[in-house]
Design a protein around this motif. Structure first.
Motif, PDB file in Angstrom:
ATOM      1  N   ASP A  77       0.837  -1.196   0.000  1.00 52.18           N
ATOM      2  CA  ASP A  77       0.000   0.000   0.000  1.00 52.18           C
ATOM      3  C   ASP A  77       0.876   1.253   0.000  1.00 52.18           C
ATOM      4  N   ALA A  78       0.245   2.418   0.110  1.00 50.34           N
ATOM      5  CA  ALA A  78       0.971   3.681   0.002  1.00 50.34           C
ATOM      6  C   ALA A  78       1.964   3.896   1.129  1.00 50.34           C
ATOM      7  N   LYS A  79       1.790   3.184   2.236  1.00 46.80           N
ATOM      8  CA  LYS A  79       2.740   3.292   3.349  1.00 46.80           C
ATOM      9  C   LYS A  79       3.937   2.363   3.168  1.00 46.80           C
ATOM     10  N   GLY A  80       3.826   1.475   2.181  1.00 44.32           N
ATOM     11  CA  GLY A  80       4.902   0.515   1.960  1.00 44.32           C
ATOM     12  C   GLY A  80       4.697  -0.797   2.688  1.00 44.32           C
ATOM     13  N   GLU A  81       3.455  -1.062   3.086  1.00 45.50           N
ATOM     14  CA  GLU A  81       3.145  -2.276   3.832  1.00 45.50           C
ATOM     15  C   GLU A  81       2.221  -3.183   3.013  1.00 45.50           C
ATOM     16  N   PHE A  82       2.330  -4.467   3.274  1.00 51.61           N
ATOM     17  CA  PHE A  82       1.448  -5.424   2.616  1.00 51.61           C
ATOM     18  C   PHE A  82       0.237  -5.723   3.484  1.00 51.61           C
ATOM     19  N   ASP A  83      -0.883  -5.933   2.836  1.00 46.96           N
ATOM     20  CA  ASP A  83      -2.102  -6.315   3.540  1.00 46.96           C
ATOM     21  C   ASP A  83      -1.821  -7.574   4.366  1.00 46.96           C
ATOM     22  N   PRO A  84      -2.288  -7.634   5.605  1.00 45.19           N
ATOM     23  CA  PRO A  84      -2.092  -8.838   6.424  1.00 45.19           C
ATOM     24  C   PRO A  84      -2.579 -10.116   5.740  1.00 45.19           C
ATOM     25  N   LYS A  85      -3.584  -9.995   4.879  1.00 42.83           N
ATOM     26  CA  LYS A  85      -4.076 -11.171   4.154  1.00 42.83           C
ATOM     27  C   LYS A  85      -3.027 -11.692   3.180  1.00 42.83           C
ATOM     28  N   VAL A  86      -2.265 -10.765   2.574  1.00 38.41           N
ATOM     29  CA  VAL A  86      -1.175 -11.161   1.683  1.00 38.41           C
ATOM     30  C   VAL A  86      -0.112 -11.912   2.475  1.00 38.41           C
ATOM     31  N   GLU A  87       0.256 -11.337   3.610  1.00 37.10           N
ATOM     32  CA  GLU A  87       1.277 -11.958   4.446  1.00 37.10           C
ATOM     33  C   GLU A  87       0.832 -13.342   4.932  1.00 37.10           C
ATOM     34  N   LYS A  88      -0.440 -13.468   5.285  1.00 40.67           N
ATOM     35  CA  LYS A  88      -0.958 -14.752   5.759  1.00 40.67           C
ATOM     36  C   LYS A  88      -0.908 -15.801   4.657  1.00 40.67           C
ATOM     37  N   THR A  89      -1.334 -15.429   3.465  1.00 42.57           N
ATOM     38  CA  THR A  89      -1.311 -16.387   2.357  1.00 42.57           C
ATOM     39  C   THR A  89       0.105 -16.818   2.036  1.00 42.57           C
ATOM     40  N   LEU A  90       1.022 -15.861   1.936  1.00 38.53           N
ATOM     41  CA  LEU A  90       2.404 -16.203   1.602  1.00 38.53           C
ATOM     42  C   LEU A  90       3.022 -17.087   2.682  1.00 38.53           C
ATOM     43  N   ALA A  91       2.719 -16.804   3.943  1.00 38.63           N
ATOM     44  CA  ALA A  91       3.245 -17.634   5.029  1.00 38.63           C
ATOM     45  C   ALA A  91       2.722 -19.063   4.914  1.00 38.63           C
ATOM     46  N   GLY A  92       1.448 -19.202   4.560  1.00 40.00           N
ATOM     47  CA  GLY A  92       0.869 -20.529   4.400  1.00 40.00           C
ATOM     48  C   GLY A  92       1.497 -21.298   3.256  1.00 40.00           C
ATOM     49  N   VAL A  93       1.759 -20.599   2.153  1.00 41.99           N
ATOM     50  CA  VAL A  93       2.419 -21.240   1.012  1.00 41.99           C
ATOM     51  C   VAL A  93       3.819 -21.686   1.408  1.00 41.99           C
ATOM     52  N   GLY A  94       4.534 -20.816   2.131  1.00 41.59           N
ATOM     53  CA  GLY A  94       5.880 -21.151   2.555  1.00 41.59           C
ATOM     54  C   GLY A  94       5.922 -22.338   3.503  1.00 41.59           C
ATOM     55  N   LYS A  95       4.952 -22.409   4.392  1.00 48.87           N
ATOM     56  CA  LYS A  95       4.882 -23.534   5.333  1.00 48.87           C
ATOM     57  C   LYS A  95       4.674 -24.840   4.569  1.00 48.87           C
ATOM     58  N   TRP A  96       3.811 -24.811   3.560  1.00 51.12           N
ATOM     59  CA  TRP A  96       3.567 -26.020   2.780  1.00 51.12           C
ATOM     60  C   TRP A  96       4.813 -26.412   1.991  1.00 51.12           C
ATOM     61  N   LEU A  97       5.468 -25.435   1.363  1.00 55.25           N
ATOM     62  CA  LEU A  97       6.649 -25.731   0.556  1.00 55.25           C
ATOM     63  C   LEU A  97       7.818 -26.212   1.410  1.00 55.25           C
ATOM     64  N   ALA A  98       7.905 -25.728   2.641  1.00 56.92           N
ATOM     65  CA  ALA A  98       8.990 -26.164   3.520  1.00 56.92           C
ATOM     66  C   ALA A  98       8.945 -27.664   3.751  1.00 56.92           C
ATOM     67  N   VAL A  99       7.755 -28.229   3.682  1.00 56.44           N
ATOM     68  CA  VAL A  99       7.575 -29.670   3.906  1.00 56.44           C
ATOM     69  C   VAL A  99       7.510 -30.436   2.590  1.00 56.44           C
ATOM     70  N   ASN A 100       6.885 -29.836   1.579  1.00 55.90           N
ATOM     71  CA  ASN A 100       6.583 -30.556   0.341  1.00 55.90           C
ATOM     72  C   ASN A 100       7.330 -30.039  -0.880  1.00 55.90           C
ATOM     73  N   GLY A 101       8.254 -29.110  -0.677  1.00 61.98           N
ATOM     74  CA  GLY A 101       8.959 -28.500  -1.800  1.00 61.98           C
ATOM     75  C   GLY A 101       9.734 -29.476  -2.662  1.00 61.98           C
ATOM     76  N   GLU A 102      10.084 -30.604  -2.116  1.00 60.66           N
ATOM     77  CA  GLU A 102      10.780 -31.634  -2.890  1.00 60.66           C
ATOM     78  C   GLU A 102       9.994 -32.022  -4.142  1.00 60.66           C
ATOM     79  N   ALA A 103       8.672 -31.947  -4.058  1.00 59.56           N
ATOM     80  CA  ALA A 103       7.813 -32.321  -5.190  1.00 59.56           C
ATOM     81  C   ALA A 103       7.610 -31.172  -6.169  1.00 59.56           C
ATOM     82  N   ILE A 104       8.161 -29.991  -5.855  1.00 59.17           N
ATOM     83  CA  ILE A 104       7.964 -28.796  -6.685  1.00 59.17           C
ATOM     84  C   ILE A 104       9.274 -28.333  -7.309  1.00 59.17           C
ATOM     85  N   TYR A 105      10.258 -28.005  -6.479  1.00 58.81           N
ATOM     86  CA  TYR A 105      11.510 -27.432  -6.976  1.00 58.81           C
ATOM     87  C   TYR A 105      12.309 -28.440  -7.801  1.00 58.81           C
ATOM     88  N   ASP A 106      12.885 -27.934  -8.894  1.00 59.48           N
ATOM     89  CA  ASP A 106      13.799 -28.739  -9.735  1.00 59.48           C
ATOM     90  C   ASP A 106      13.168 -30.034 -10.230  1.00 59.48           C
TER      91      ASP A 106
END
Length: 482
Positions: free
Chosen positions: A361-390
């Motif tokens: 946003d104009a203050k330079g911050e991301f909506d908490p909903k954006v942060e929540k979604t990205l954190a959830g994606v990261g949590k899943w990839l931390a466990v299952n990334g072997e099936a995605i990367y490379d």
């Protein structure tokens, strides 16, 4: 979604809301025709970096500019084309003046590049692309070729020691181990050499006949080349030069795919050969993505807001927004982590990368909903990334709720529960042509699963005590090995 203005769909700038299917796939428009005209690189360094990039699978594109201050959908309200409407305005000149004057208000004092970079890294993304300038021409970096920039001393944010936003975002991203890219718009509505104020704009193209004023157009070409040169010279290692605004292109490259919005009858060639060669003298092996212009300067394809129906035989990346807009708009409707993981899966199983679009946003911050979604994606990839990367795509790629990837001798079946699915089935059949005795494990906890070989694959039993909890996850990965 209600915004300052609403935009209708066009092929080059699709911003319509996309609904994810139960299988995690999108309604498709991209297809094999995407590959027509693709030129494979002969540069061994580019080839090596392209192979490496294809293994990243997940990147983030951050849009930020004057539109951020206003909560508008990027630069498009400036374009006087029939498909554009501007809520709250009945006068184009008033809108355009308010848009340009936003530069005197943009002051993102809470912008924290280090926090951004950590957020993107923790989301599991491997590369970050940032907007150096959008079509409006306002630079988010310290260009010496224009005063229409966030570092202009007359503007409020210029007093900030980190006023060169691009520099700080790229530096912070590299420190987190991310590959970095620079988004750059070839068209520029903010310069007199593209939108000459002597003539009012009629559409997205130059306001004047470039054949009648060749010197003015030459100045524009040189201006563009100069800015791209400073971006690839003064900002450290750049892994990707991501060029937008596909209607600025050689006339000879216009094909059926783009002719509906490439109506300008004159040759808008900015000499991509010179641009690419000049950049790579300082950035050997850098990927150049002249979007939607089939040539040697489009190292990978970038279908927008869609994914191909079937795997492509060339490198590609679907760029898709997390919300409805590329940048920040009030009350946007963001995808959940489940939707993003399933979207990513539907792309990766066809051999592509996901470039997810977000904006502060104009203050330079991301909506908490954006942060929540990205954190959830990261949590899943931390466990299952072997099936995605490379990984590589493997038949049958995407089959109902199951997507398939391969890494060396392992096959990964990625099961994507629907939004309302309460319990996984007792058995899941994975199709594979692997021969011999096969083993199956649940990747998330390495639990061995009971399985039996059948003619076209393997039937895996899901323990009853896990079926309910697994259904609530973004996706479930079953790893098959001999």
């Amino acid at each position: 979604m209600k915004n300052k203005f609403k935009l209708l769909f066009t092929a080059c700038i699709c911003i319509s809301t996309l609904s994810i299917h139960a299988q995690g796939d999108f309604s498709m428009k991209a297809d094999k025709s995407e590959e027509e005209g693709y030129v494979r690189t002969k540069d061994p360094l580019v080839k090596a970096n392209l192979d490496k990039w294809q293994g990243y699978k997940f990147g983030v594109l951050i849009h930020m500019g004057l539109y951020t201050q206003l909560g508008f959908l990027e630069s498009w309200g400036l374009v006087p084309e029939p498909w554009v409407t501007r809520d709250g305005y009945d006068n184009y000149n008033k809108y355009a003046a308010d848009y340009k004057n936003a530069q005197y208000k943009l002051n993102p004092t809470n912008l924290d590049s280090e926090k951004w970079a950590k957020m993107v890294k923790n989301a599991g993304a491997k590369y970050l692309i940032f907007t150096s300038k959008h079509h409006d021409g306002f630079c988010m970096y310290d260009s010496k070729f224009t005063d229409f920039k966030i570092t202009n001393p007359a503007l409020p944010y210029a007093k900030n020691p980190k006023a060169d936003v691009l520099k700080n975002v790229l530096d912070a991203s590299r420190k987190e181990g991310l590959a970095v890219g620079v988004y750059f718009s070839k068209p520029d509505f903010g310069t007199e050499d593209f939108w000459w104020s002597y003539y009012p704009p009629k559409d997205r193209n130059p306001t004047y006949d470039i054949t009648k004023f060749p010197d003015r157009w030459k100045n524009y070409v040189k201006y563009t080349q100069n800015q791209l040169n400073e971006l690839t010279t003064n900002y450290g290692k750049v892994d990707i030069l991501w060029l937008d605004g596909c209607w600025v292109r050689p006339l000879s490259t216009i094909n059926k795919r783009v002719e509906e919005y490439c109506k300008y009858p004159y040759d808008m060639d900015i000499d991509m050969k010179l641009i690419s060669e000049t950049a790579r003298k300082k950035q050997p092996g850098m990927l150049v993505v002249d979007r939607w212009v089939p040539s040697a300067y489009e190292d990978y394809l970038t279908p927008e807001q869609v994914t191909p129906v079937k795997p492509l035989s060339v490198p590609w990346e679907s760029c898709i927004t997390l919300g409805n807009a590329w940048g920040w708009v009030p009350n946007d409707n963001y995808k959940s982590s489940k939707e993003v993981v399933q979207l990513m899966t539907s792309i990766v199983v066809k051999g592509g990368n996901l470039l997810l679009g977000i904006g502060p946003d104009a203050k330079g911050e991301f909506d908490p909903k954006v942060e929540k979604t990205l954190a959830g994606v990261g949590k899943w990839l931390a466990v299952n990334g072997e099936a995605i990367y490379d990984t590589k795509p493997v038949a049958p790629y995407l089959d109902g709720k199951l997507g398939y990837t391969q890494k060396r001798n392992a096959i990964y079946g990625i099961y994507m529960p629907t939004k309302d699915e309460k319990e996984l089935p007792a058995e899941i059949t994975l199709k594979t042509d692997l021969k011999g005795s096969l083993k199956a494990i649940l990747l998330s906890n390495k639990q061995k699963l009971t399985s039996k070989k059948v003619n076209d694959g393997i039937v895996v039993s899901i323990p009853k005590e896990l079926r309910t909890s697994l259904a609530s996850q973004e996706a479930i990965v079953i790893k098959i090995t001999k």
